[in-house]
Design an enzyme around this catalytic site. Structure first.
Site, mmCIF file in Angstrom:
data_model
loop_
_atom_site.group_PDB
_atom_site.id
_atom_site.type_symbol
_atom_site.label_atom_id
_atom_site.label_comp_id
_atom_site.label_asym_id
_atom_site.label_seq_id
_atom_site.Cartn_x
_atom_site.Cartn_y
_atom_site.Cartn_z
ATOM 1 N N LYS A 68 1.676 8.176 5.084
ATOM 2 C CA LYS A 68 1.634 7.016 4.374
ATOM 3 C C LYS A 68 1.842 7.504 2.765
ATOM 4 O O LYS A 68 0.859 8.013 2.253
ATOM 5 C CB LYS A 68 0.603 6.225 4.304
ATOM 6 C CG LYS A 68 0.317 4.946 3.348
ATOM 7 C CD LYS A 68 -0.637 4.159 3.390
ATOM 8 C CE LYS A 68 -0.825 3.428 4.779
ATOM 9 N NZ LYS A 68 -1.716 2.469 4.732
ATOM 10 N N ASP A 114 -9.083 -6.906 6.653
ATOM 11 C CA ASP A 114 -7.665 -7.283 6.930
ATOM 12 C C ASP A 114 -7.465 -7.277 8.325
ATOM 13 O O ASP A 114 -6.064 -6.741 8.746
ATOM 14 C CB ASP A 114 -6.833 -6.361 6.135
ATOM 15 C CG ASP A 114 -5.463 -7.005 5.707
ATOM 16 O OD1 ASP A 114 -5.311 -8.321 5.948
ATOM 17 O OD2 ASP A 114 -4.491 -6.331 5.605
ATOM 18 N N MET A 154 0.526 -1.170 0.015
ATOM 19 C CA MET A 154 -0.025 -0.033 0.007
ATOM 20 C C MET A 154 0.778 1.055 -0.087
ATOM 21 O O MET A 154 0.383 2.267 -0.209
ATOM 22 C CB MET A 154 -0.862 -0.141 1.240
ATOM 23 C CG MET A 154 -2.105 -0.926 1.260
ATOM 24 S SD MET A 154 -3.117 -0.714 -0.353
ATOM 25 C CE MET A 154 -3.765 0.978 0.093
ATOM 26 N N GLY A 155 2.010 1.058 0.388
ATOM 27 C CA GLY A 155 3.055 2.256 0.291
ATOM 28 C C GLY A 155 3.855 2.189 1.472
ATOM 29 O O GLY A 155 3.980 1.413 2.315
ATOM 30 N N VAL A 181 5.600 4.256 4.813
ATOM 31 C CA VAL A 181 4.935 5.010 6.033
ATOM 32 C C VAL A 181 6.252 5.695 6.682
ATOM 33 O O VAL A 181 7.274 4.992 6.982
ATOM 34 C CB VAL A 181 4.241 4.086 6.902
ATOM 35 C CG1 VAL A 181 3.701 5.008 8.166
ATOM 36 C CG2 VAL A 181 3.234 3.523 6.287
#
Length: 837
Positions: free
Chosen positions: A19, A112, A1-2, A4
């Site tokens: 993020k 999740d 997702m990226g 951080v």
């Protein structure tokens, strides 16, 4: 997702988590869409056990999500050291269930949930992180996010490392593992696997590969024999219900799990007699014998309980008032039985009343208007004389001391909003506005905390070591958080990000702060925030609850407050007014020059913590939602609207086709007001740095700040129709005309204003303004000539509901041919509570 990063926000003086979507995947529509969905979903969630989002920033093609930095330890790291003590596991699970329940009630599922996405902060607060895979199952977000569970990167992202996939797959529900559509019951399954892992240090389902893990989920029988022997039987049953492979047979609502884990008789303490793990099945005979024994034990226990052990008592609510009135403050006297409260039976002028257990009806304490602030341990009242209502439950006036048994108040200090006695009963902490800066002082003169926005609801801890209070980022808007400060000025934030918050009390041992908050006045709950523990819900009811006080004997005072806000408009040429409200709390912000459109804010339960900026025709035509935020101002032609989203973030929304523009206002810590300057190319802002008085600034819409205008210490402002001057109201409620070109000095308006008056608009010439009496019904509108100070009556407004408390806002077009206003009703019922904790 990226990626951080830990970052420091130099404007708001706080550390945050950022993020950032990596550049190499920023062009991937699926990844970018997922990132945007995450930001939208997180922005709609506001709960003490969910990591908050502060905003989305875009610069140089990089998109970043700015989030609350939760400093502490992930649950995964805690489990890696060994199984958690049963009581600790239950406490963490209860907080997680509370967070999921909140999200589920708003149509959002996590999808999740796993130990790596749960962090326990240094203060012991449990935070659920990363709703990046969440899916809205109702409303507008559902249409944008889709309903296909296979869009989860758990199943489809080839760039994800195998270990991460394995870690996520181990917590997936069977229907999710099969790629079927999922709902909140998938979160309930994951919750069960996390609770099992906390108690055993073992994943319930895992294998060497993703396929092995999914196969285990679909086929393997959970091994409950691995649970500690002192696991309460109710927790075992809860796990079995959470981990039923058939979603139809699974626990239906995560709120049930929270209740089971919270109830004194539900989730027994782990220190109680241990329950042995069940033996493997060998033959039918032992089971039959065991069944007979179980029935006998149940009968014996039931019969015994009729004579010995009673179930845990529910909270008892005793209604004490029945009159049609608004209750602003209610407190116990030193005896823990007498209740003193201030209330208005019509309008906003409060009087003092006394309630005793032996009397059904309250007794009026004084014939003079008084607002109750605090009661000392010595039986002395702190009150405001000549109280002038500001907003919510807050007044300004002269601080005075008064014997509880009656007598004239002795005045002390002017321009005070709130005060609370030190437990010793000799000194008061005070809150007041000094040069447009809100200050908390103890003793008076020593500043413990100050802000350019505002604070409310001061309350000393019984041990005299801390003062709890609410912090509000927007002036006179009750959104915000709860904090406490010690007598040396060391501040600690206990919880933040509430839609609204009213009322604070302390437990007798000074270890817990109780406060009321919620997503709407109709669903306010009473929260308990241990000063070194996890926030929990302490009391709820049908309708909103506002806590007022907790006595040393454990009794509580709370009110149920029913608030309604009706928005009314009369368009040009219309013969009668029209109700143009949308949901439960609609209020107008501006009216277009032709009187045919109203910009308004919907701040009710369904609007989220950032509210919704909307437009609607004065003829009652359908509502158009512009986006999140509180509406502020319309251009004269109605083509552009301003809205505030965060304390220092202002958005330009097109009311028709066009692109939303985020104005560059981050150089200010807070912006409390903004208005268009004549041509729509400039905006005048009212804001300032943290802890400093607010000033006016001119800002080009292309993002270049031009200059400050006027002097610091401005409470309200409004530019003239031609944009050449700005009307400002200072801390003393004096009116000033300040030119925007800076060529000449400000000029005082001969007549000032008062707390009871509001600004309704300019006339077209810019030579006069319209004022209204918001606290008087019927509401009289007057024209004030800015050169001479002469006042002339225009017309009056009478709301259709006779029980109206006050008129919050009136908007009048420059030619006074059309107007809009909102009328507020506020009805309180006072209760004493027994059995709450």
């Amino acid at each position: 997702m990226g990626e951080v990063y830990r970052a420091h926000d130099s404007r708001l003086k706080r550390d945050v988590a950022v993020k950032v979507l990596p550049a190499d995947v920023a062009g991937n529509p699926e990844r970018l869409g997922r990132f945007q969905r995450e930001s939208h979903l997180l922005a709609s969630l506001n709960h003490p056990n969910i990591a908050a989002i502060y905003g989305v920033e875009e610069q140089g093609g990089t998109t970043a999500l700015v989030m609350e930095l939760v400093e502490g330890e992930s649950l995964a790291d805690k489990i890696a050291r060994g199984p958690l003590p049963v009581d600790d596991a239950i406490a963490i699970a209860r907080s997680v269930a509370d967070a999921l329940e909140y999200a589920h009630e708003r149509g959002i599922i996590h999808r999740d949930l796993k130990p790596a996405n749960i962090v326990v902060s240094r203060e012991g607060v449990v935070k659920v992180l990363d709703f990046g895979l969440a899916k809205a199952i109702t409303g507008e977000l559902a249409e944008s996010s889709g309903s296909d569970a296979t869009h989860s990167p758990t199943l489809t992202s080839p760039a994800t490392r195998a270990g991460v996939i394995l870690g996520t797959a181990a917590y997936m529900a069977p229907e999710q593992a099969r790629g079927k559509t999922v709902d909140r019951r998938a979160d309930i399954w994951a919750f069960g696997t996390v609770l099992f892992e906390m108690l055993t240090r073992r994943r319930m389902f895992e294998g060497e590969t993703v396929s092995d893990t999914i196969a285990a989920i679909l086929t393997r029988t959970p091994d409950y024999s691995a649970l500690p022997s002192n696991t309460p039987a109710s927790v075992r049953r809860l796990l079995e219900r959470c981990l039923d492979r058939d979603p139809k047979q699974r626990l239906r609502d995560i709120g049930e799990a929270r209740i089971i884990l919270s109830a004194p008789g539900g989730a027994e303490s782990a220190s109680a007699a241990p329950i042995a793990a069940p033996e493997p099945r060998r033959s039918m005979l032992p089971w039959i014998v065991a069944g007979v024994a179980a029935v006998a034990a149940f009968v014996a226990t039931f019969v015994s309980s009729r004579h010995h052990a009673a179930p845990a008592e529910p909270i008892k609510y005793l209604q004490r008032t029945y009159a049609t009135q608004t209750i602003f403050q209610a407190l116990y006297g030193p005896d823990g039985e007498t209740v003193i409260y201030s209330a208005a039976s019509g309008g906003t002028t409060p009087y003092l009343y006394s309630l005793r257990p032996e009397y059904t009806d309250p007794l009026k304490v004084s014939n003079e208007p008084l607002q109750l602030l605090s009661i000392s341990s010595k039986g002395e009242l702190a009150v405001l004389t000549n109280p002038k209502w500001i907003a919510h439950r807050m007044f300004t006036g002269t601080l005075a001391r008064m014997p509880i048994g009656g007598g004239a108040p002795r005045e002390i200090t002017e321009n005070i909003t709130q005060a609370c006695w030190h437990p010793a009963g000799n000194e008061l902490a005070i809150s007041h506005l000094v040069d447009a800066v809100w200050r908390l002082e103890y003793p008076p003169g020593k500043v413990l905390y100050q802000t350019g926005a505002y604070l409310s609801d001061l309350r000393f801890s019984p041990d005299g070591k801390h003062i709890a209070y609410f912090e509000h980022p927007f002036k006179f808007d009750d959104r915000g958080g709860i904090a406490m400060v010690d007598l040396e000025g060391h501040r600690k934030l206990l919880a933040d990000g509430y839609w609204g918050e009213e009322g604070i009390a302390w437990s007798a041992d000074s270890r817990t702060v109780y406060y009321s908050a919620g997503t709407g006045y109709s669903d306010f709950s009473i929260y308990a925030a241990p000063i070194d523990g996890t926030v929990r819900i302490a009391a709820q009811s049908a309708g909103g609850l506002v806590i007022h006080d907790v006595a040393a004997n454990g009794k509580w005072i709370a009110t149920r407050d029913d608030l309604t806000r009706v928005m009314v408009a009369r368009g040009p040429g219309a013969a009668v007014e029209r109700d143009v409200s949308w949901q439960d709390l609609s209020f107008p912000n501006d009216i277009s020059g032709d009187g045919r459109m109203v910009l308004f804010t919907e701040s009710g339960t369904m609007s989220g913590n950032n509210y919704q900026a909307c437009i609607r025709g004065t003829d009652g035509s359908p509502v158009i939602v512009l986006g999140e935020g509180a509406g502020i101002d319309l251009t004269d032609d109605g083509k552009w609207a301003l809205a505030g989203i965060s304390p220092n973030r202002i958005i330009m929304y097109p009311t028709g086709a066009g692109k939303t523009i985020d104005l560059a206002t981050q150089s200010l810590a807070h912006v409390s007001d903004a208005h268009w300057v004549v041509d729509g190319k400039q905006v005048v802002l009212l804001g300032g740095a943290e802890g400093e008085a607010e000033s006016c600034y001119l800002l080009d819409v292309d993002g270049k700040t031009t200059k400050p205008v006027g002097e610091p210490g401005v409470l309200q402002m409004s530019p003239s129709p031609d944009g050449k001057k700005i009307l400002m109201v200072d801390a003393d409620l004096k009116l000033w005309i300040v030119p925007t070109d800076g060529a000449s000095q400000r000029v005082a308006v001969p007549d000032g204003t008062s707390p009871e008056e509001g600004f309704a608009g300019w006339d077209r010439s810019g030579n006069s303004i319209t004022l209204f009496e918001r606290l008087r019904i019927p509401c009289q509108l007057e024209q004030l000539d800015l050169a001479t100070g002469k006042r002339s009556p225009l017309f009056s407004i009478t709301p259709p509901n006779p029980a109206v408390l006050y008129i919050a806002q009136v908007l009048v077009t420059p030619d006074r041919s059309a107007y809009s206003y909102d009328a507020v009703t506020y009805l309180s019922r006072l209760y004493t509570l027994e059995g709450a904790h």
